[in-house]
Motif scaffolding. Sequence first.
Motif, short mmCIF file in Angstrom:
data_model
loop_
_atom_site.label_atom_id
_atom_site.label_comp_id
_atom_site.label_asym_id
_atom_site.label_seq_id
_atom_site.Cartn_x
_atom_site.Cartn_y
_atom_site.Cartn_z
N LEU A 31 0.85 -1.19 0.00
CA LEU A 31 0.00 0.00 0.00
C LEU A 31 0.88 1.24 0.00
O LEU A 31 1.92 1.27 0.67
CB LEU A 31 -0.89 0.03 1.24
CG LEU A 31 -2.01 -0.99 1.29
CD1 LEU A 31 -2.61 -1.05 2.69
CD2 LEU A 31 -3.10 -0.63 0.27
N VAL A 32 0.44 2.26 -0.74
CA VAL A 32 1.18 3.51 -0.84
C VAL A 32 0.22 4.67 -0.62
O VAL A 32 -0.89 4.66 -1.17
CB VAL A 32 1.86 3.63 -2.22
CG1 VAL A 32 2.53 4.97 -2.38
CG2 VAL A 32 2.86 2.51 -2.43
N LEU A 33 0.64 5.66 0.15
CA LEU A 33 -0.15 6.88 0.34
C LEU A 33 0.38 7.94 -0.61
O LEU A 33 1.55 8.31 -0.55
CB LEU A 33 -0.02 7.37 1.80
CG LEU A 33 -0.78 8.64 2.15
CD1 LEU A 33 -2.29 8.42 2.04
CD2 LEU A 33 -0.42 9.10 3.56
N LYS A 34 -0.48 8.40 -1.52
CA LYS A 34 -0.12 9.44 -2.48
C LYS A 34 -1.23 10.47 -2.53
O LYS A 34 -2.39 10.12 -2.72
CB LYS A 34 0.05 8.86 -3.89
CG LYS A 34 1.14 7.85 -4.06
CD LYS A 34 2.46 8.39 -4.48
CE LYS A 34 2.44 9.08 -5.80
NZ LYS A 34 3.67 9.80 -6.07
N GLU A 35 -0.86 11.74 -2.38
CA GLU A 35 -1.84 12.83 -2.48
C GLU A 35 -3.09 12.57 -1.63
O GLU A 35 -4.21 12.65 -2.11
CB GLU A 35 -2.24 13.05 -3.93
CG GLU A 35 -1.09 13.43 -4.83
CD GLU A 35 -0.56 14.82 -4.58
OE1 GLU A 35 -1.35 15.73 -4.30
OE2 GLU A 35 0.67 14.99 -4.65
N LYS A 36 -2.90 12.20 -0.39
CA LYS A 36 -3.97 12.01 0.59
C LYS A 36 -4.87 10.80 0.33
O LYS A 36 -5.95 10.70 0.89
CB LYS A 36 -4.81 13.27 0.74
CG LYS A 36 -4.01 14.48 1.14
CD LYS A 36 -4.89 15.71 1.22
CE LYS A 36 -4.04 16.94 1.49
NZ LYS A 36 -4.82 18.16 1.40
N SER A 37 -4.45 9.90 -0.54
CA SER A 37 -5.24 8.70 -0.82
C SER A 37 -4.33 7.47 -0.79
O SER A 37 -3.16 7.54 -1.17
CB SER A 37 -5.90 8.77 -2.20
OG SER A 37 -6.86 9.80 -2.23
N TRP A 38 -4.91 6.36 -0.35
CA TRP A 38 -4.19 5.10 -0.33
C TRP A 38 -4.40 4.36 -1.64
O TRP A 38 -5.48 4.41 -2.23
CB TRP A 38 -4.67 4.23 0.83
CG TRP A 38 -4.17 4.71 2.15
CD1 TRP A 38 -4.83 5.47 3.06
CD2 TRP A 38 -2.88 4.46 2.71
NE1 TRP A 38 -4.04 5.72 4.15
CE2 TRP A 38 -2.83 5.10 3.97
CE3 TRP A 38 -1.75 3.76 2.29
CZ2 TRP A 38 -1.71 5.07 4.79
CZ3 TRP A 38 -0.64 3.71 3.12
CH2 TRP A 38 -0.63 4.37 4.36
N TYR A 39 -3.37 3.64 -2.07
CA TYR A 39 -3.42 2.83 -3.29
C TYR A 39 -2.77 1.48 -3.02
O TYR A 39 -1.73 1.40 -2.37
CB TYR A 39 -2.68 3.52 -4.44
CG TYR A 39 -3.31 4.84 -4.80
CD1 TYR A 39 -4.38 4.89 -5.69
CD2 TYR A 39 -2.87 6.02 -4.24
CE1 TYR A 39 -4.99 6.10 -6.01
CE2 TYR A 39 -3.47 7.23 -4.55
CZ TYR A 39 -4.52 7.25 -5.44
OH TYR A 39 -5.11 8.44 -5.74
N ARG A 54 -7.70 1.31 -5.87
CA ARG A 54 -8.15 2.13 -4.75
C ARG A 54 -8.80 1.21 -3.72
O ARG A 54 -9.81 0.55 -4.03
CB ARG A 54 -9.17 3.18 -5.20
CG ARG A 54 -8.65 4.21 -6.19
CD ARG A 54 -7.78 5.26 -5.54
NE ARG A 54 -8.43 5.99 -4.49
CZ ARG A 54 -8.91 7.22 -4.60
NH1 ARG A 54 -8.82 7.87 -5.73
NH2 ARG A 54 -9.49 7.80 -3.57
N GLU A 56 -10.79 1.65 -1.29
CA GLU A 56 -12.21 1.88 -1.02
C GLU A 56 -13.12 1.34 -2.12
O GLU A 56 -14.33 1.23 -1.93
CB GLU A 56 -12.49 3.37 -0.78
CG GLU A 56 -12.35 4.25 -1.99
CD GLU A 56 -10.95 4.84 -2.17
OE1 GLU A 56 -10.81 5.77 -2.96
OE2 GLU A 56 -10.00 4.34 -1.52
N ASN A 85 1.39 11.63 -10.95
CA ASN A 85 0.92 11.35 -9.59
C ASN A 85 0.88 9.83 -9.40
O ASN A 85 1.78 9.26 -8.83
CB ASN A 85 -0.44 12.00 -9.34
CG ASN A 85 -0.92 11.83 -7.92
OD1 ASN A 85 -0.12 11.62 -7.01
ND2 ASN A 85 -2.21 11.89 -7.70
#
Length: 182
Positions: A31-39, A54, A56, A85
């Motif tokens: 998991l990676v946090l980029k620009e306030k979202s997890w991926y 994503r 979610e 991004n």
Amino acid sequence: AAIDKCQIRIKYDSRTSSQEIVERVVDPYGLVLKEKSWYLIAYCHLREEVRVFRPERILEMEVLDTRFSPPTDFCLQTFFDSSWNIEQGELVNVKLRFLPHIAQAVKKAKYHPAGVYTDMSDGSVLYEITVKGLWEISRWALSFGPGVEVLEPDTLRGQVKDMLVRACEIYTKSPAKNWICW
């Protein structure tokens, strides 16, 4: 599952295909946090490539007993290095010209570590970068309105032009008749 290197079966809301909910088996690399979202970065057995998900949009998840070994040349920390991004795709060389009235502000902002700025004699700034895909950088270029011109590639120039034409059509239509004025 990522730590234990176990495959997962997910039901995923892709929101881009005609088949909205897609079941797939993936090897979760991390998991990676980029620009306030997890991926979730995972190898997708359905598409046979590393994909970005994503969390979610994962409607159901089952951890499987099947184990996987990530490729030895894969590095989660550098996976997004050539992305604007998060977008993945073919590498594309992009050239933008920022007009004099915003050129120095854009240059000071340092939007991407790989971007190269060149001061031009007319006060504008040439911005060059190689990125994966064009969708994200097209939206970024549009955010500068008439302060930027896409020079290359022609595909990006056409995409931005088409979006601006569609936006102009919205604003040149006669206003809605049932608007409530305060």
